[in-house]
Write an enzyme that holds these catalytic residues in place. Structure first.
Site, mmCIF file in Angstrom:
data_model
loop_
_atom_site.group_PDB
_atom_site.id
_atom_site.type_symbol
_atom_site.label_atom_id
_atom_site.label_comp_id
_atom_site.label_asym_id
_atom_site.label_seq_id
_atom_site.Cartn_x
_atom_site.Cartn_y
_atom_site.Cartn_z
ATOM 1 C CG ASN A 1 -37.818 -85.664 -9.738
ATOM 2 O OD1 ASN A 1 -38.265 -85.072 -8.762
ATOM 3 N ND2 ASN A 1 -38.464 -85.737 -10.883
ATOM 4 C CG HIS B 1 -41.012 -89.009 -11.498
ATOM 5 N ND1 HIS B 1 -41.310 -87.684 -11.321
ATOM 6 C CD2 HIS B 1 -40.725 -89.149 -12.814
ATOM 7 C CE1 HIS B 1 -41.231 -87.072 -12.484
ATOM 8 N NE2 HIS B 1 -40.877 -87.935 -13.393
#
Ligand code: ACO
Ligand code: SER
Length: 177
Positions: free
Chosen positions: A83, A102
């Site tokens: 990410n 996340h």
């Protein structure tokens, strides 16, 4: 840290690994372009090529906004997804199948992403998710699912990941010599 220094350091760190060198040169370039609006406008075509070639063709998602320190080592560059809000320190190693990002919280929002220290060696098929910190000099065993912070100088394995206490002692002993 200037862009050419990063490229040189990655190049050295990935000696003999042509694919890693190619991906990392392309990543450092897109990362540098991303920092300036003018460069983004001038080189928008490169952002598209990067996404098409590195992400779609090679299957490696190292987003242009990602923060990565020097000497990133990249073994077996397949199926890797990081990410863009993740922070990766210096001298880290990533392997095939690594996912870093996340997690969805109970209220439906997304957590922050992991902050990974320096000299962190991440085994094949590891997932590291959530608002957690991986300390410096950590090794994460193949297949681990890391959902809690890992202290510096340790080895973590398993799902959910646990720190191998005897390996922590071993590292501490070496440091104390
Ligand atoms: C194609 C390719 O080559 S890709 C490369 C793939 N290789 C990797 O990703 C390397 C990742 N390295 C590992 O997973 C290693 O096992 C390490 C670094 C975590 C630990 O290695 P060592 O220090 O030699 O640990 P050791 O083998 O002594 O194991 C210690 C304990 O952890 C356990 N363990 C080791 N690795 C793992 C793992 N990945 N997952 C779960 N448990 C593990 C062992 O069973 C042992 O448990 P026990 O004490 O209850 O018996
Ligand atoms: N297979 C080795 C490097 O070739 C590793 O991933 O550590």
């Amino acid at each position: 840290m200037n862009f050419f220094a990063y490229i040189f350091q990655d190049w050295k760190a990935n000696s003999g690994n042509v694919k890693a060198r190619l991906i990392l040169v392309m990543f450092r370039l897109v990362n540098a372009i991303n920092k300036y609006m003018l460069l983004k406008v001038l080189f928008f075509w490169y952002l598209i090529i990067y996404r098409f070639f590195v992400e779609w063709v090679l299957g490696v998602e190292l987003p242009r906004k990602l923060t990565v320190g020097k000497n990133l080592v990249f073994y077996h560059g397949q199926g890797l997804v990081v990410n863009f809000k993740t922070v990766i320190g210096d001298n880290c190693t990533l392997r095939n199948g690594v996912t870093i990002g996340h997690k969805k919280l109970a209220d439906g929002s997304l957590s922050a992403c992991p902050v990974i220290g320096n000299q962190v060696d991440i085994g094949a098929n590891v997932c590291i998710i959530g608002d957690i910190t991986i300390g410096d000099n950590v090794t994460i065993g193949a297949g681990a699912v890391v959902v809690k912070s890992i202290p510096a100088n340790s080895v973590a394995v398993g799902n959910p990941a646990r720190v191998l206490e005897n390996k922590v002692e071993a590292v501490t002993r070496i440091e104390n010599i």
